[in-house]
Design a protein around this motif. Structure first.
Motif, PDB file in Angstrom:
ATOM      1  N   ASN A 556       0.837  -1.196   0.000  1.00  0.00           N
ATOM      2  CA  ASN A 556       0.000   0.000   0.000  1.00  0.00           C
ATOM      3  C   ASN A 556       0.874   1.249   0.000  1.00  0.00           C
ATOM      4  OD1 ASN A 556      -2.742  -1.224   0.298  1.00  0.00           O
ATOM      5  ND2 ASN A 556      -1.814  -2.054   2.161  1.00  0.00           N
ATOM      6  N   VAL A 557       0.585   2.153  -0.907  1.00  0.00           N
ATOM      7  CA  VAL A 557       1.446   3.319  -1.088  1.00  0.00           C
ATOM      8  C   VAL A 557       0.618   4.597  -1.121  1.00  0.00           C
ATOM      9  CG1 VAL A 557       3.247   2.041  -2.303  1.00  0.00           C
ATOM     10  CG2 VAL A 557       1.391   3.103  -3.617  1.00  0.00           C
ATOM     11  N   LYS A 558       1.255   5.676  -0.695  1.00  0.00           N
ATOM     12  CA  LYS A 558       0.665   7.008  -0.855  1.00  0.00           C
ATOM     13  C   LYS A 558       1.239   7.620  -2.122  1.00  0.00           C
ATOM     14  CE  LYS A 558       2.008  10.642   1.559  1.00  0.00           C
ATOM     15  NZ  LYS A 558       2.192  11.601   2.675  1.00  0.00           N
ATOM     16  N   ILE A 559       0.372   8.089  -3.004  1.00  0.00           N
ATOM     17  CA  ILE A 559       0.825   8.662  -4.265  1.00  0.00           C
ATOM     18  C   ILE A 559       0.255  10.063  -4.422  1.00  0.00           C
ATOM     19  CG2 ILE A 559       1.063   6.402  -5.365  1.00  0.00           C
ATOM     20  CD1 ILE A 559      -1.535   6.875  -6.784  1.00  0.00           C
ATOM     21  N   LEU A 560       0.929  10.864  -5.210  1.00  0.00           N
ATOM     22  CA  LEU A 560       0.510  12.239  -5.467  1.00  0.00           C
ATOM     23  C   LEU A 560       0.218  12.389  -6.953  1.00  0.00           C
ATOM     24  CD1 LEU A 560       3.208  14.039  -3.276  1.00  0.00           C
ATOM     25  CD2 LEU A 560       0.867  13.467  -2.633  1.00  0.00           C
ATOM     26  N   LEU A 561      -1.060  12.596  -7.288  1.00  0.00           N
ATOM     27  CA  LEU A 561      -1.493  12.775  -8.671  1.00  0.00           C
ATOM     28  C   LEU A 561      -2.263  14.081  -8.787  1.00  0.00           C
ATOM     29  CD1 LEU A 561      -2.814   9.191  -9.609  1.00  0.00           C
ATOM     30  CD2 LEU A 561      -0.679  10.257 -10.348  1.00  0.00           C
ATOM     31  N   ASP A 562      -1.812  14.926  -9.702  1.00  0.00           N
ATOM     32  CA  ASP A 562      -2.490  16.205  -9.951  1.00  0.00           C
ATOM     33  C   ASP A 562      -2.654  17.019  -8.668  1.00  0.00           C
ATOM     34  OD1 ASP A 562      -2.817  15.438 -12.646  1.00  0.00           O
ATOM     35  OD2 ASP A 562      -4.654  14.345 -12.150  1.00  0.00           O
ATOM     36  N   ASP A 623       7.324   7.370 -10.110  1.00  0.00           N
ATOM     37  CA  ASP A 623       7.809   8.543  -9.396  1.00  0.00           C
ATOM     38  C   ASP A 623       6.676   9.331  -8.740  1.00  0.00           C
ATOM     39  OD1 ASP A 623       6.646   9.829 -11.540  1.00  0.00           O
ATOM     40  OD2 ASP A 623       8.513  10.604 -12.376  1.00  0.00           O
ATOM     41  N   LYS A 624       5.445   8.892  -8.922  1.00  0.00           N
ATOM     42  CA  LYS A 624       4.309   9.478  -8.210  1.00  0.00           C
ATOM     43  C   LYS A 624       4.165   8.878  -6.808  1.00  0.00           C
ATOM     44  CE  LYS A 624       3.140  11.871 -11.833  1.00  0.00           C
ATOM     45  NZ  LYS A 624       3.392  13.338 -11.857  1.00  0.00           N
ATOM     46  N   ILE A 625       4.881   7.779  -6.536  1.00  0.00           N
ATOM     47  CA  ILE A 625       4.802   7.138  -5.218  1.00  0.00           C
ATOM     48  C   ILE A 625       5.606   7.958  -4.218  1.00  0.00           C
ATOM     49  CG2 ILE A 625       5.289   5.075  -3.870  1.00  0.00           C
ATOM     50  CD1 ILE A 625       4.979   3.421  -6.390  1.00  0.00           C
ATOM     51  N   ASP A 626       4.947   8.376  -3.159  1.00  0.00           N
ATOM     52  CA  ASP A 626       5.601   9.188  -2.135  1.00  0.00           C
ATOM     53  C   ASP A 626       6.175   8.322  -1.018  1.00  0.00           C
ATOM     54  OD1 ASP A 626       5.983  11.944  -0.794  1.00  0.00           O
ATOM     55  OD2 ASP A 626       4.865  10.819   0.727  1.00  0.00           O
ATOM     56  N   SER A 627       5.421   7.325  -0.566  1.00  0.00           N
ATOM     57  CA  SER A 627       5.883   6.498   0.542  1.00  0.00           C
ATOM     58  C   SER A 627       5.018   5.250   0.665  1.00  0.00           C
ATOM     59  CB  SER A 627       5.831   7.279   1.868  1.00  0.00           C
ATOM     60  OG  SER A 627       4.503   7.669   2.165  1.00  0.00           O
ATOM     61  N   VAL A 628       5.522   4.296   1.438  1.00  0.00           N
ATOM     62  CA  VAL A 628       4.758   3.098   1.790  1.00  0.00           C
ATOM     63  C   VAL A 628       3.966   3.409   3.054  1.00  0.00           C
ATOM     64  CG1 VAL A 628       4.888   0.668   2.455  1.00  0.00           C
ATOM     65  CG2 VAL A 628       6.490   1.594   0.775  1.00  0.00           C
ATOM     66  N   VAL A 629       2.704   3.011   3.099  1.00  0.00           N
ATOM     67  CA  VAL A 629       1.864   3.258   4.269  1.00  0.00           C
ATOM     68  C   VAL A 629       1.248   1.953   4.742  1.00  0.00           C
ATOM     69  CG1 VAL A 629       1.320   5.609   3.553  1.00  0.00           C
ATOM     70  CG2 VAL A 629      -0.202   3.736   2.877  1.00  0.00           C
TER      71      VAL A 629
END
Length: 670
Positions: A556-562, A623-629
């Motif tokens: 499970n990952v936190k991603i940043l899109l738009d 590269d949109k993946i910010d971190s593992v949660v």
């Protein structure tokens, strides 16, 4: 030094021949001489200690980080009319350092040091038997300064500080091998850090920030607390903190040194240090939970009617905590039952707590608690509000409850202001010191003489070692943005599901290379990706075949899109050829939107969502993946209905926890 390691015969003890503590002789007696001649002829010390001066260790290091970072900060201030826009990332963002730079008190070749000290318990069932202190070199970048090879040990504190004082006066000549130049370095003692007991020995004052708050006590009792009551006026903590600055505190301290009145000044004895910093490790990981949890359980020294968690509530809560273990990623470092108590409490109290205490604590207590969790993550003015509300919610101006207000309630209010002054607390917390003590203790081989052994381990640590460059992992694929694809991989290209195929086709369309709707791609899947922050994100492809009790789910990952934050469950990773370019992408199922009302009430700390697995599958660049949660089943959400019939939104519900302190590994404030 004394044969029993009581003192070192240096400084005020330099002329002594007998230890003032145990009465043992300093030198080996000459058996052939008469008793009157023994002292005169004795020359061989019975025991010696090693000095590990900081100067030669600094000469062996290459440190360009501070100069580059300072230039970046000064440029930002110049472009924004002296206003800092970027987050506080390091000590060098702090006003104390920048004032010295602007006043011309800092040279390009100077070095900034943090002295960290703590008592070391070398044996499991004995009290702390010795003190160990280390130097942390702030001129190293944050991604290296706290590693084992970069932390510099020292021996006795008096010769170490005497040596530092000499270097500050005379300077230290260092050769720069890159430019073949010799420059003069003046070391600066930036900060002194310690836990509570050690800080009491160093600072000799009631508050390490020497703030002007007046303590209160119960009638007839000597102990003072930073609480309302007694015969003093109430204190507006917000006004007090805004009106206080480090220069004023230092001036007040120096003035009060002339007054030998502990109650009037808060000074027990004078200290040679005045550069103290907060220890957020013990404060938040141990001291705060050690106050709040016993209060909730009624185990604190209070009235029986003050118990908030009745019956079997606490046992059921413990089972809920244990059930989260397999969902906690391995990159979070520790299990809840690992034995590393500070880190466990941090994960439990500030990570799992906002969800697992919901419906367990009464609403007003839960919302107040969540305020402290948000304050820790954001380091903002919520600390002060939490402190004020604690007094009204728990103490209620009752004299018999003044002892509830421990320093762990007052001290966090200083944290936002300390961040502005000397940078984020993670930079100078006691995590480094505690880990060093653990490392040195593990390295002791001769238990019959632990002190001499640990001294030799310190000497070995001080010898510079060439750190080889990290070799690439076999079977990996590294990209320019810091992301690394890791095995396992498919042995051949394989078909994907219809929803995954649709997501890949949509990615092609967005990239300007549309594919036929009937095209079913065959891909070579990758199982893992190493992120720039050091975490390893895994995938459903490999984790689904493992038993739940033998896994630490990391897909499970936190991603940043738009510009928006999303949580997704990764199916797999792949290298997708688009035109002449190869794109590293991930295919994942997206979680739903969080419950806005609970997010508001919890001050953005209780993030609970529904997840219907493959209902929303997308492909996106890694590269949109910010971190593992962590995403764990949310069994507390049903408390929302408070006896009403559930409407189905409690099903397939998961709550999020991020790794505490992750931002500091990326050089950001947390």
């Amino acid at each position: 030094m004394c044969i029993n390691s009581c003192i070192g015969f240096t400084g005020p003890f330099a002329e002594l021949d007998i230890c003032p503590y145990c009465g043992e002789f300093r030198y080996e007696p000459d058996e052939e001489s008469t008793s009157s001649q023994k002292k005169a002829k004795a020359s061989k010390p019975r025991k010696q200690f090693c000095t590990i001066p900081i100067g030669p260790q600094l000469q062996a290091l290459c440190m360009d980080y501070r100069k580059t970072y300072t230039e970046h900060i000064l440029k930002e201030l110049d472009e924004n009319e002296g206003i800092k826009i970027s987050p506080y990332e390091d000590f060098f963002d702090g006003s104390e350092y920048l004032k010295k730079v602007l006043n011309g008190d800092v040279g390009d070749g100077d070095v900034f040091l943090v002295l960290s000290i703590d008592g070391a318990q070398l044996y499991r069932y004995k009290k702390s038997e010795c003190w160990i202190y280390i130097w942390v070199i702030l001129d190293h970048s944050p991604d290296t300064r706290y590693k084992k090879h970069a932390v510099l040990p020292d021996s006795f504190i008096f010769p170490g500080l005497y040596h530092l004082s000499a270097l500050q006066k005379e300077g230290l000549h260092i050769w720069n091998a890159d430019t073949d130049e010799i420059f003069l370095c003046y070391p600066h003692l930036a900060l002194v850090t310690a836990d509570g007991p050690a800080m009491a020995m160093l600072s000799r004052i009631h508050c390490r920030f020497y703030c002007p708050i007046i303590g209160r006590h119960k009638p007839g009792h000597a102990q003072y607390y930073p609480a309302p009551g007694c015969d003093h006026d109430d204190v507006d903590l917000q006004d007090l903190l805004h009106s206080m600055d480090s220069n004023e505190a230092s001036a007040r301290y120096l003035k009060n040194l002339l007054r030998v009145n502990r109650l009037a000044t808060g000074i027990v004895k004078p200290s040679i240090f005045s550069l103290f910093a907060a220890d957020i490790m013990h404060l938040f990981s141990l001291n705060s939970p050690d106050l709040m949890i016993p209060l909730w359980r009624g185990k604190f020294d209070c009235e029986k009617t003050d118990n908030l968690l009745q019956g079997n509530t606490w046992k059921e809560h413990g089972k809920a905590v244990a059930s989260c273990t397999p969902y906690m990623p391995g990159s979070f470092d520790q299990k809840i039952n690992s034995g590393y108590k500070a880190w466990e409490f941090l994960l439990y109290f500030y990570g799992l707590g906002p969800c697992l205490f919901f419906g367990v604590l009464p609403d007003k207590y839960w919302e107040h608690y969540c305020k402290s969790v948000r304050a820790l993550n954001e380091s903002n003015i919520l600390f002060t509000k939490f402190s004020d509300e604690f007094e009204s919610l728990y103490v209620q101006r009752r004299t018999d409850r003044i002892h509830f207000v421990r320093p762990s309630i007052h001290t966090p209010s200083h944290i936002p202001f300390e961040t502005i002054r000397v940078g984020p607390g993670a930079i100078y917390s006691q995590w480094t010191m505690e880990r060093t003590i653990g490392n040195l203790g593990e390295e002791i081989k001769q238990h019959a003489n632990p002190y001499a052994n640990i001294s030799q381990r310190g000497v070995r640590r001080s010898i510079p070692d060439l750190i080889p460059a990290e070799a690439p992992v076999h079977g990996s694929r590294e990209f320019d943005n810091g992301y690394i694809f890791l095995a396992a991989t498919d042995t051949a290209a394989r078909e994907v599901t219809a929803l995954e195929a649709q997501a890949i086709r949509q990615y092609y369309l967005t990239a300007g290379d549309p594919q036929s709707e009937s095209w079913i791609p065959k891909v070579v899947r990758w199982a893992r990706v190493k992120l720039p922050n050091g975490q390893i994100a895994r995938s459903r492809w490999k984790e689904d075949v493992m038993a739940l009790n033998s896994i630490r789910i990391s897909r499970n990952v936190k991603i940043l899109l738009d510009g928006k934050e999303h949580i997704a469950e990764v199916h797999f990773y792949l290298l997708l050829k688009v035109g002449l370019d190869v794109h590293p992408i991930a295919v994942a199922s997206f979680y739903g939107l969080p419950d806005k009302e609970l997010l508001r009430r919890s001050h953005q700390t209780y993030y609970t969502v529904q997840h219907h697995c493959d209902a929303d599958v997308r492909a996106f660049s890694v590269d949109k993946i910010d971190s593992v949660v962590m995403m764990a089943p949310d069994l507390q959400y049903v408390s929302v209905f408070k006896g009403r019939e559930a409407d189905g939104t409690e099903r397939n519900r998961w709550f999020k926890m991020q790794k505490p302190g992750l931002k500091v590994s990326r050089g950001q404030l947390y």
